[in-house]
Design an enzyme around this catalytic site. Structure first.
Site, PDB file in Angstrom:
ATOM      1  N   ASP A  21      33.363  47.880  34.967  1.00 38.22           N
ATOM      2  CA  ASP A  21      34.259  48.927  34.459  1.00 38.22           C
ATOM      3  C   ASP A  21      34.870  48.533  33.122  1.00 38.22           C
ATOM      4  O   ASP A  21      34.852  47.364  32.730  1.00 38.22           O
ATOM      5  CB  ASP A  21      35.358  49.224  35.469  1.00 38.22           C
TER       6      ASP A  21
ATOM      7  N   HIS B  73      32.449  42.122  35.054  1.00 30.45           N
ATOM      8  CA  HIS B  73      32.806  43.389  35.715  1.00 30.45           C
ATOM      9  C   HIS B  73      32.235  44.585  34.964  1.00 30.45           C
ATOM     10  O   HIS B  73      32.131  44.584  33.730  1.00 30.45           O
ATOM     11  CB  HIS B  73      34.313  43.519  35.919  1.00 30.45           C
TER      12      HIS B  73
ATOM     13  N   GLU C 230      37.734  46.035  37.984  1.00 36.85           N
ATOM     14  CA  GLU C 230      38.528  44.870  37.632  1.00 36.85           C
ATOM     15  C   GLU C 230      39.815  45.269  36.919  1.00 36.85           C
ATOM     16  O   GLU C 230      40.867  44.673  37.122  1.00 36.85           O
ATOM     17  CB  GLU C 230      37.702  43.925  36.745  1.00 36.85           C
ATOM     18  N   GLU C 231      39.713  46.294  36.069  1.00 37.75           N
ATOM     19  CA  GLU C 231      40.820  46.611  35.180  1.00 37.75           C
ATOM     20  C   GLU C 231      41.993  47.305  35.864  1.00 37.75           C
ATOM     21  O   GLU C 231      43.117  47.262  35.351  1.00 37.75           O
ATOM     22  CB  GLU C 231      40.326  47.491  34.020  1.00 37.75           C
TER      23      GLU C 231
END
Length: 485
Positions: free
Chosen positions: A79, A77, A146-147
Site C-alpha cells: 500500500d 508493503h 502498513e500505512e
C-alpha cells in the site's frame, strides 16, 4: 508507463516500479495490487500464496551453487499513502501515479509518488524475475495496509514464513542500516456540540492554511515543519476576543502525515471586522516569521463568504480551541540511549468540525512502550478536560535493536567494502513492520535498509535515481554473502 523512467538503471527495478505505480493501491484498498502481485508470481511459475488477511508470499529457489544457504525473506508493503495537493485533480482509487524525471529525482505530478514502499516492492520483483543474479533461496513477503494500521503484519500468522533472515526494504536514507524503530498508538478524541443560529449582523469568512511541506509524521517530526491544524487553531484562538464563531473546520487527512492544509468557515460580527482582521494579520505575520526558515511557501488566506446559518456554541468552541492548543505536537522527548534519535512524539494529524460533531485524530510514537503510553495518557487527559471522549486504537510495538545481529555484521561489512565508508547503524522514529513480525518469528534475524527517499507521505515525495543504483548494488552483494544453513 513513463518510458524515460522505465529505461533508468537498474532497468528491471524501474520497469517494475512503473508497472506497480500503474495499479491503484491506497491503504485499505489493495485488492487490485494483491491480484497484480498474485498474477506476477504465478506467471513466473513460483510458489505463490495469499494468507487470510491479504499478504502475498512468493518463493523462488536458490540459484545454482547457493542451495545450501539460509533462506532470505525480502519484505516490503504494497500500500501507499494517498496525499495530493488541493489543486490537483486525481483519484487514487482509479488512477495510476503520474511520474516525471527531474535530474536525479523521480517525482509525481501533485501527488505522493509511492516510492514508500514501492521501490522496495519493485526491487523484490526484479530479483524474483531475474535469471542471472546469484542468490540464496528467496521468500518475498508483500504485506498490506502498513500505512494505516499495519494490519497485514499483525495478521501474518506464525509458521507461514520459512526464511531465517529478514531484509526489510523500507527505509529512506541509503547510508543507513536500521536495527530498531518506534511503536505507535492512535489517540482519537470525539465530542458533540449544539449548533446555534448565527447572530443578526454577522458576516462570513473562509480561512485557508496551505503550502506547508507536510511529510512523514515519524521521520520528519524533528524538522520543525508547520502543522496546519496547530496553525489554524492559533489563528482561530486569536479570534475568540472578537466573538468569532466557527461554522466548519477541517485539516489533515492521514494519521501518519504532518497536515499540510486546513480550512475553516467562520462568522464575525460586522462591527468588529476591522479589528478582527488586524489581529488576524498580526498573528499570521508572527507565524510566518517563526517558520520563515522551514516553511517558505506557507500561505494563509482569509476571504469574505456567505454568512453561515449555523455555528458552534461558545462553550464547546472555547473548549475545542483550548484543547487543541494544549495538545502536544512534535517532539516530546529525545532518546537518552541513542544520540540524535527522537524517542517520543505526537502528530495532531486530523481535525474535523461540522454538523454538531468534532473529531480529532493523533498518532503518538515512541521507541519506549511506557513513553508512548505516557504521552498518550497526557493527550487523553488534555482532551477529557475539554469534554471529549478519548479512545486508543491501532497500537503497535517498536522493534528493539539487536547490535549483535549476524545479518547486521554482514551488511555492515558489505557496505564498507563496497563504498569505502562505514554505514550509519541507526534506529528510526518511523514504524517498521519488523517489530510486529518479530512477535510471531522471534528467531528471525532482521535489518532494514533502502534508497534515499525525501518528502514521504507528501506530494513532495521523491526518490533519488543514483541512490536506487547504490541500493541495488548493495542488496546484490548482500545476497552473495548469506551464510550456509
Amino acid at each position: 508507463m513513463n518510458k524515460a523512467i522505465a529505461q533508468l538503471e537498474p532497468r528491471s527495478v524501474w520497469t517494475n516500479f512503473s508497472k506497480l505505480n500503474a495499479v491503484p493501491r491506497p491503504s485499505k484498498k489493495e485488492e487490485r495490487v494483491i491480484a497484480f502481485m498474485m498474477d506476477f508470481g504465478s506467471t513466473l511459475g513460483f510458489e505463490t500464496l495469499k494468507d487470510e488477511v491479504g499478504n502475498v508470499i512468493i518463493r523462488k529457489p536458490a540459484s545454482p551453487g547457493f542451495e545450501n544457504r539460509k533462506m532470505i525473506t525480502l519484505q516490503s508493503h504494497l500500500d501507499m499513502v494517498h496525499q495530493k495537493n488541493s489543486d490537483t485533480e486525481f483519484n487514487f482509487d482509479t488512477q495510476g501515479i503520474q511520474m516525471r524525471l527531474e535530474g536525479d529525482w523521480v517525482k509525481a505530478n501533485g501527488t505522493t509518488l509511492g516510492a514508500d514502499n514501492g521501490m522496495g516492492v519493485a526491487t523484490i520483483m526484479a530479483l524474483l524475475e531475474s535469471k542471472d543474479i546469484a542468490h540464496p533461496p528467496l521468500e518475498a513477503l508483500f504485506t498490506i495496509d502498513e500505512e494505516t494500521g499495519m494490519t497485514g503484519a499483525f495478521g501474518l500468522k506464525g509458521g507461514i514464513l520459512k526464511g531465517e533472515i529478514l531484509l526489510n526494504l523500507d527505509t529512506e536514507e541509503d547510508d543507513e542500516i536500521d536495527i530498531g524503530c518506534a511503536g505507535g498508538v492512535d489517540v482519537t478524541a470525539k465530542r458533540s456540540y449544539n449548533e446555534k443560529s448565527s447572530v443578526h449582523g454577522d458576516i462570513g469568512f473562509e480561512i485557508k492554511v496551505s503550502g506547508l511541506k507536510g511529510g512523514h509524521s515519524g521521520m520528519d517530526i524533528h524538522k520543525g515543519f508547520g502543522n496546519a491544524n496547530k496553525i489554524m487553531n492559533r489563528l482561530l484562538f486569536a479570534g475568540l476576543s472578537y466573538n468569532m464563531r466557527i461554522a466548519a473546520l477541517e485539516g489533515g487527512s492521514l494519521r501518519n502525515a504532518i497536515p499540510r492544509e486546513s480550512h475553516a468557515v467562520i462568522n464575525i460580527n460586522k462591527s468588529q471586522k476591522i479589528s478582527f482582521l488586524a489581529a488576524f494579520d498580526k498573528v499570521v505575520s508572527e507565524i510566518k516569521a517563526e517558520l520563515r526558515f522551514v516553511e517558505k511557501e506557507l500561505k494563509v488566506s482569509i476571504e469574505p463568504r456567505k454568512t453561515s446559518k449555523k455555528v458552534m456554541g461558545l462553550g464547546a468552541q472555547g473548549k475545542l480551541l483550548k484543547g487543541i492548543y494544549a495538545a502536544h505536537n512534535g517532539v516530546y522527548k529525545m532518546s537518552t540511549s541513542i544520540p540524535g534519535l527522537v524517542e517520543t512524539s505526537n502528530n495532531v494529524a486530523k481535525v474535523k468540525v461540522g454538523n454538531g460533531e468534532i473529531h480529532i485524530g493523533c498518532l503518538t510514537r515512541s521507541s519506549v512502550e511506557t513513553g508512548k503510553m505516557d504521552l498518550a495518557q497526557a493527550l487523553k487527559a488534555t482532551f477529557e478536560l475539554a469534554g471529549f471522549e478519548v479512545n486508543f486504537s491501532g497500537s503497535y510495538p517498536g522493534w528493539n535493536p539487536n547490535p549483535n545481529s549476524e545479518i547486521l555484521k554482514i551488511t555492515k561489512k558489505v557496505y564498507t567494502d563496497l563504498f569505502s565508508v562505514e554505514p550509519r547503524v541507526v534506529a528510526c522514529h518511523a514504524g517498521l513492520e519488523c517489530g510486529i513480525l518479530g512477535q510471531n518469528y522471534p528467531e528471525m534475524d532482521m535489518v532494514s535498509f533502502g534508497p534515499t527517499i525525501h518528502g514521504a507521505h507528501s506530494p513532495d515525495e521523491r526518490v533519488s535515481v543514483s541512490s536506487v543504483q547504490k541500493f541495488w548494488k548493495f542488496l546484490l552483494e548482500i545476497l552473495k554473502e548469506i551464510p550456509s544453513k
